[in-house]
Scaffold this motif. Sequence first.
Motif, PDB file in Angstrom:
ATOM      1  N   MET A 128      37.175  40.322  39.076  1.00 50.12           N
ATOM      2  CA  MET A 128      36.465  39.233  38.418  1.00 50.12           C
ATOM      3  C   MET A 128      37.471  38.204  37.913  1.00 50.12           C
ATOM      4  O   MET A 128      38.485  38.578  37.317  1.00 50.12           O
ATOM      5  N   ARG A 129      37.177  36.971  38.152  1.00 47.91           N
ATOM      6  CA  ARG A 129      38.041  35.892  37.684  1.00 47.91           C
ATOM      7  C   ARG A 129      37.587  35.510  36.280  1.00 47.91           C
ATOM      8  O   ARG A 129      36.442  35.152  36.063  1.00 47.91           O
ATOM      9  N   THR A 130      38.513  35.565  35.328  1.00 44.50           N
ATOM     10  CA  THR A 130      38.165  35.295  33.935  1.00 44.50           C
ATOM     11  C   THR A 130      38.896  34.090  33.359  1.00 44.50           C
ATOM     12  O   THR A 130      38.740  33.781  32.189  1.00 44.50           O
ATOM     13  N   GLY A 131      39.703  33.439  34.157  1.00 44.17           N
ATOM     14  CA  GLY A 131      40.447  32.250  33.747  1.00 44.17           C
ATOM     15  C   GLY A 131      41.003  31.586  34.984  1.00 44.17           C
ATOM     16  O   GLY A 131      40.793  32.056  36.097  1.00 44.17           O
ATOM     17  N   ALA A 132      41.716  30.485  34.801  1.00 45.70           N
ATOM     18  CA  ALA A 132      42.242  29.735  35.942  1.00 45.70           C
ATOM     19  C   ALA A 132      43.001  30.632  36.914  1.00 45.70           C
ATOM     20  O   ALA A 132      42.781  30.584  38.112  1.00 45.70           O
ATOM     21  N   GLY A 133      43.892  31.466  36.408  1.00 47.56           N
ATOM     22  CA  GLY A 133      44.650  32.380  37.259  1.00 47.56           C
ATOM     23  C   GLY A 133      44.500  33.831  36.822  1.00 47.56           C
ATOM     24  O   GLY A 133      45.174  34.705  37.334  1.00 47.56           O
ATOM     25  N   ARG A 134      43.632  34.089  35.857  1.00 47.86           N
ATOM     26  CA  ARG A 134      43.467  35.442  35.302  1.00 47.86           C
ATOM     27  C   ARG A 134      42.359  36.185  36.022  1.00 47.86           C
ATOM     28  O   ARG A 134      41.288  35.640  36.268  1.00 47.86           O
ATOM     29  N   ILE A 135      42.662  37.434  36.362  1.00 43.99           N
ATOM     30  CA  ILE A 135      41.661  38.294  36.991  1.00 43.99           C
ATOM     31  C   ILE A 135      41.605  39.628  36.247  1.00 43.99           C
ATOM     32  O   ILE A 135      42.570  40.037  35.600  1.00 43.99           O
ATOM     33  N   GLU A 136      40.452  40.263  36.362  1.00 43.45           N
ATOM     34  CA  GLU A 136      40.267  41.596  35.799  1.00 43.45           C
ATOM     35  C   GLU A 136      39.764  42.512  36.894  1.00 43.45           C
ATOM     36  O   GLU A 136      38.980  42.097  37.747  1.00 43.45           O
ATOM     37  N   VAL A 137      40.231  43.750  36.866  1.00 45.04           N
ATOM     38  CA  VAL A 137      39.774  44.784  37.785  1.00 45.04           C
ATOM     39  C   VAL A 137      38.864  45.695  36.967  1.00 45.04           C
ATOM     40  O   VAL A 137      39.291  46.244  35.948  1.00 45.04           O
ATOM     41  N   VAL A 138      37.604  45.832  37.418  1.00 42.40           N
ATOM     42  CA  VAL A 138      36.595  46.584  36.671  1.00 42.40           C
ATOM     43  C   VAL A 138      36.021  47.690  37.564  1.00 42.40           C
ATOM     44  O   VAL A 138      35.746  47.471  38.747  1.00 42.40           O
ATOM     45  N   ALA A 139      35.831  48.873  36.981  1.00 41.77           N
ATOM     46  CA  ALA A 139      35.257  50.004  37.717  1.00 41.77           C
ATOM     47  C   ALA A 139      33.778  49.761  37.991  1.00 41.77           C
ATOM     48  O   ALA A 139      33.019  49.454  37.077  1.00 41.77           O
ATOM     49  N   LEU A 140      33.371  49.894  39.249  1.00 44.08           N
ATOM     50  CA  LEU A 140      31.963  49.758  39.631  1.00 44.08           C
ATOM     51  C   LEU A 140      31.171  51.037  39.354  1.00 44.08           C
ATOM     52  O   LEU A 140      29.958  51.004  39.216  1.00 44.08           O
ATOM     53  N   ARG A 141      31.873  52.142  39.343  1.00 46.44           N
ATOM     54  CA  ARG A 141      31.249  53.450  39.118  1.00 46.44           C
ATOM     55  C   ARG A 141      32.272  54.325  38.411  1.00 46.44           C
ATOM     56  O   ARG A 141      33.412  53.904  38.188  1.00 46.44           O
ATOM     57  N   ASN A 142      31.883  55.529  38.034  1.00 40.77           N
ATOM     58  CA  ASN A 142      32.849  56.454  37.462  1.00 40.77           C
ATOM     59  C   ASN A 142      33.916  56.749  38.517  1.00 40.77           C
ATOM     60  O   ASN A 142      33.587  56.987  39.678  1.00 40.77           O
ATOM     61  N   ILE A 143      35.175  56.710  38.105  1.00 41.11           N
ATOM     62  CA  ILE A 143      36.292  56.961  39.006  1.00 41.11           C
ATOM     63  C   ILE A 143      37.094  58.113  38.412  1.00 41.11           C
ATOM     64  O   ILE A 143      37.309  58.167  37.201  1.00 41.11           O
ATOM     65  N   TYR A 144      37.534  59.025  39.254  1.00 41.22           N
ATOM     66  CA  TYR A 144      38.215  60.224  38.794  1.00 41.22           C
ATOM     67  C   TYR A 144      39.683  60.233  39.213  1.00 41.22           C
ATOM     68  O   TYR A 144      40.080  59.542  40.153  1.00 41.22           O
ATOM     69  N   GLU A 145      40.460  61.041  38.519  1.00 46.33           N
ATOM     70  CA  GLU A 145      41.899  61.149  38.748  1.00 46.33           C
ATOM     71  C   GLU A 145      42.213  61.316  40.241  1.00 46.33           C
ATOM     72  O   GLU A 145      41.546  62.065  40.942  1.00 46.33           O
ATOM     73  N   ASP A 146      43.215  60.585  40.687  1.00 42.29           N
ATOM     74  CA  ASP A 146      43.726  60.603  42.060  1.00 42.29           C
ATOM     75  C   ASP A 146      42.842  59.889  43.079  1.00 42.29           C
ATOM     76  O   ASP A 146      43.133  59.934  44.271  1.00 42.29           O
ATOM     77  N   GLU A 147      41.781  59.212  42.642  1.00 42.15           N
ATOM     78  CA  GLU A 147      40.989  58.406  43.580  1.00 42.15           C
ATOM     79  C   GLU A 147      41.710  57.100  43.852  1.00 42.15           C
ATOM     80  O   GLU A 147      42.233  56.460  42.940  1.00 42.15           O
ATOM     81  N   GLU A 148      41.716  56.705  45.111  1.00 44.94           N
ATOM     82  CA  GLU A 148      42.275  55.410  45.479  1.00 44.94           C
ATOM     83  C   GLU A 148      41.258  54.325  45.137  1.00 44.94           C
ATOM     84  O   GLU A 148      40.054  54.519  45.270  1.00 44.94           O
ATOM     85  N   LEU A 149      41.777  53.166  44.703  1.00 40.93           N
ATOM     86  CA  LEU A 149      40.908  52.047  44.329  1.00 40.93           C
ATOM     87  C   LEU A 149      40.704  51.121  45.524  1.00 40.93           C
ATOM     88  O   LEU A 149      41.662  50.726  46.186  1.00 40.93           O
ATOM     89  N   PHE A 150      39.427  50.788  45.778  1.00 44.83           N
ATOM     90  CA  PHE A 150      39.057  49.929  46.907  1.00 44.83           C
ATOM     91  C   PHE A 150      38.125  48.816  46.448  1.00 44.83           C
ATOM     92  O   PHE A 150      37.274  49.027  45.588  1.00 44.83           O
ATOM     93  N   TRP A 151      38.274  47.654  47.088  1.00 45.79           N
ATOM     94  CA  TRP A 151      37.344  46.548  46.863  1.00 45.79           C
ATOM     95  C   TRP A 151      37.213  45.754  48.153  1.00 45.79           C
ATOM     96  O   TRP A 151      38.081  45.786  49.015  1.00 45.79           O
ATOM     97  N   GLU A 152      36.087  45.066  48.282  1.00 45.14           N
ATOM     98  CA  GLU A 152      35.901  44.200  49.447  1.00 45.14           C
ATOM     99  C   GLU A 152      36.456  42.836  49.083  1.00 45.14           C
ATOM    100  O   GLU A 152      35.967  42.188  48.154  1.00 45.14           O
ATOM    101  N   TYR A 153      37.472  42.398  49.786  1.00 49.53           N
ATOM    102  CA  TYR A 153      38.204  41.200  49.420  1.00 49.53           C
ATOM    103  C   TYR A 153      37.352  39.950  49.244  1.00 49.53           C
ATOM    104  O   TYR A 153      37.487  39.260  48.258  1.00 49.53           O
ATOM    105  N   ALA A 154      36.483  39.628  50.152  1.00 50.96           N
ATOM    106  CA  ALA A 154      35.774  38.354  50.054  1.00 50.96           C
ATOM    107  C   ALA A 154      34.522  38.379  49.167  1.00 50.96           C
ATOM    108  O   ALA A 154      34.487  37.688  48.166  1.00 50.96           O
ATOM    109  N   PRO A 155      33.488  39.161  49.461  1.00 53.75           N
ATOM    110  CA  PRO A 155      32.249  39.060  48.684  1.00 53.75           C
ATOM    111  C   PRO A 155      32.364  39.443  47.209  1.00 53.75           C
ATOM    112  O   PRO A 155      31.590  38.981  46.395  1.00 53.75           O
TER     113      PRO A 155
END
Length: 163
Positions: A128-155
């Motif tokens: 999520m973009r929260t400022g001109a150059g600031r972004i935040e990474v937010v969990a979409l669901r519960n994430i557990y230890e050793d899970e790799e983080l994935f996101w769809e770049y465009a949408p």
Amino acid sequence: VHAMAASLAAYGEQFRSADGQFDEYEYETYASCTPDVLLSVRPSTIEAAGDGLFLASHCCEAGTKLLSEEGRVIKRPEAKKLLNDPGWKHANPVIQLNKNQFLDIRALRMYKANHATVLSGRNNIEIMRTGAGRIEVVALRNIYEDEELFWEYAPSWQPHSEE
């Protein structure tokens, strides 16, 4: 936390002692999500993808902010040059903000989070973009230890409303 503990039931077997007794204290400690999010960079679970970004904390709940970082806003000519550089080609080093501005994400930790399409069902974070150059990474669901983080770049990219 109770819903979190229920969803961790599959991990319960690792909390049995040598005599087969369930260690409730250790399980509850594991099931409690830490407020301090720890991330690690290590080889991705995707073949030939290089490094990936992983949750190193026990777990985090949906909606948890994992990272807040400031990237460098660059103009289209610099982004185009970077995208055509042999060392960065096909590496997605920038995110397009609008017609003429891009965010250089090469120095950010979130850059190590790999791409997965929404249809793959692997996405567990959004950017999520929260400022001109600031972004935040937010969990979409519960994430557990050793899970790799994935996101769809465009949408998953949310335009900043002040532009």
